[in-house]
Write a protein that holds these residues in place. Structure first.
Motif, PDB file in Angstrom:
ATOM      1  N   ASP A  87     -20.069 -12.174   1.706  1.00 49.01           N
ATOM      2  CA  ASP A  87     -19.949 -11.479   0.418  1.00 49.01           C
ATOM      3  C   ASP A  87     -20.211 -12.475  -0.713  1.00 49.01           C
ATOM      4  O   ASP A  87     -19.454 -13.429  -0.907  1.00 49.01           O
ATOM      5  N   ASN A 123      -9.140 -12.760  -4.477  1.00 47.71           N
ATOM      6  CA  ASN A 123      -9.264 -11.923  -5.667  1.00 47.71           C
ATOM      7  C   ASN A 123      -8.071 -12.111  -6.605  1.00 47.71           C
ATOM      8  O   ASN A 123      -8.228 -12.134  -7.822  1.00 47.71           O
ATOM      9  N   LYS A 172      -9.360 -11.981   1.461  1.00 47.63           N
ATOM     10  CA  LYS A 172     -10.047 -11.477   0.262  1.00 47.63           C
ATOM     11  C   LYS A 172      -9.045 -11.127  -0.829  1.00 47.63           C
ATOM     12  O   LYS A 172      -9.281 -11.395  -2.008  1.00 47.63           O
ATOM     13  N   THR A 173      -7.927 -10.531  -0.432  1.00 43.92           N
ATOM     14  CA  THR A 173      -6.897 -10.182  -1.411  1.00 43.92           C
ATOM     15  C   THR A 173      -6.375 -11.433  -2.112  1.00 43.92           C
ATOM     16  O   THR A 173      -6.223 -11.453  -3.337  1.00 43.92           O
ATOM     17  N   SER A 221     -17.454 -14.101   5.283  1.00 44.95           N
ATOM     18  CA  SER A 221     -17.696 -12.689   4.974  1.00 44.95           C
ATOM     19  C   SER A 221     -19.142 -12.367   4.613  1.00 44.95           C
ATOM     20  O   SER A 221     -19.566 -11.227   4.753  1.00 44.95           O
ATOM     21  N   LYS A 258       0.801  -1.222   0.000  1.00 47.01           N
ATOM     22  CA  LYS A 258       0.000   0.000   0.000  1.00 47.01           C
ATOM     23  C   LYS A 258       0.835   1.274   0.000  1.00 47.01           C
ATOM     24  O   LYS A 258       0.349   2.330  -0.358  1.00 47.01           O
ATOM     25  N   TYR A 285     -11.786 -12.346  11.576  1.00 52.71           N
ATOM     26  CA  TYR A 285     -12.032 -10.908  11.629  1.00 52.71           C
ATOM     27  C   TYR A 285     -10.753 -10.126  11.326  1.00 52.71           C
ATOM     28  O   TYR A 285     -10.753  -9.189  10.548  1.00 52.71           O
ATOM     29  N   ARG A 286      -9.679 -10.543  11.949  1.00 60.41           N
ATOM     30  CA  ARG A 286      -8.405  -9.844  11.770  1.00 60.41           C
ATOM     31  C   ARG A 286      -7.836 -10.039  10.365  1.00 60.41           C
ATOM     32  O   ARG A 286      -7.249  -9.114   9.802  1.00 60.41           O
ATOM     33  N   TYR A 287      -8.005 -11.252   9.807  1.00 58.71           N
ATOM     34  CA  TYR A 287      -7.366 -11.574   8.538  1.00 58.71           C
ATOM     35  C   TYR A 287      -8.332 -11.686   7.367  1.00 58.71           C
ATOM     36  O   TYR A 287      -7.982 -12.234   6.316  1.00 58.71           O
ATOM     37  N   LEU A 288      -9.518 -11.135   7.510  1.00 61.08           N
ATOM     38  CA  LEU A 288     -10.500 -11.205   6.428  1.00 61.08           C
ATOM     39  C   LEU A 288     -10.012 -10.469   5.180  1.00 61.08           C
ATOM     40  O   LEU A 288     -10.123 -10.987   4.063  1.00 61.08           O
ATOM     41  N   GLU A 289      -9.456  -9.291   5.342  1.00 54.24           N
ATOM     42  CA  GLU A 289      -9.010  -8.515   4.169  1.00 54.24           C
ATOM     43  C   GLU A 289      -7.852  -9.198   3.434  1.00 54.24           C
ATOM     44  O   GLU A 289      -7.881  -9.282   2.205  1.00 54.24           O
ATOM     45  N   PRO A 290      -6.815  -9.705   4.139  1.00 49.38           N
ATOM     46  CA  PRO A 290      -5.777 -10.445   3.401  1.00 49.38           C
ATOM     47  C   PRO A 290      -6.340 -11.691   2.697  1.00 49.38           C
ATOM     48  O   PRO A 290      -5.910 -12.010   1.590  1.00 49.38           O
TER      49      PRO A 290
END
Length: 170
Positions: A126, A83, A79-80, A124, A14, A72-77
């Protein structure tokens, strides 16, 4: 292990928009990294760092590990990673063997991708990941599962050749 680190290789840094060199270099005490982009081509400095393959099985297991440790802590990684795995799909929707062999889909790591996306959808809510899981399942049914003979083929090459190897771990 190489595939897991390959998955990390693809996580975007980032700070400057590059892809995960900082993450991997930090893990490896700033050892130079070489990304193998095909069977005969490297990006980086061959021989001056570690070579990483990016393949769907280990990337999926890394994501499933994130969700099992702390969804909860690692949901975004997670998802990355999911994707990013979409870039590993061939025109039929199968997760190819990544940079190790982009002309073949192996059933077991492909189904790892199915399981990971299904787990990510459950964690998620999603529907994007539900759709990814359904697409992976559809590829499996349409390409390597033969219910009439009771065979699940080990994989499928881009030329349509099915691998008849009997896999006991799928």
């Amino acid at each position: 292990v190489r595939g897991i680190w390959g998955g990390l290789q693809l996580i975007k840094n980032k700070q400057d928009g590059t892809y995960a060199m900082g993450v991997i270099e930090a893990v490896n005490n700033r050892v130079p990294i070489v990304l193998r982009t095909s069977l005969d081509r490297y990006e980086g400095n061959p021989g001056k760092g570690m070579t990483y393959f990016t393949v769907p099985g280990p990337v999926s297991w890394k994501g499933m590990g994130f969700l099992q440790v702390d969804k909860y802590r690692y949901l975004e990684p997670a998802k990355t990673l999911a994707n990013t795995m979409q870039a590993m799909k061939n025109s039929e929707g199968g997760f190819v063997r990544g940079t190790a062999n982009p002309d073949k889909v192996d059933t077991e790591p492909h189904m790892d991708g199915f399981a990971f996306n299904n787990m990510l959808y459950t964690a998620s809510g999603d529907v994007t990941y539900q759709r990814y899981a359904e697409e992976a399942w559809d590829w499996f049914v349409d390409n390597v599962y033969d219910p009439e003979s009771g065979i699940i083929y080990q994989g499928k090459a881009s030329d349509g050749t099915l691998t008849y190897t009997h896999a006991t771990d799928t």
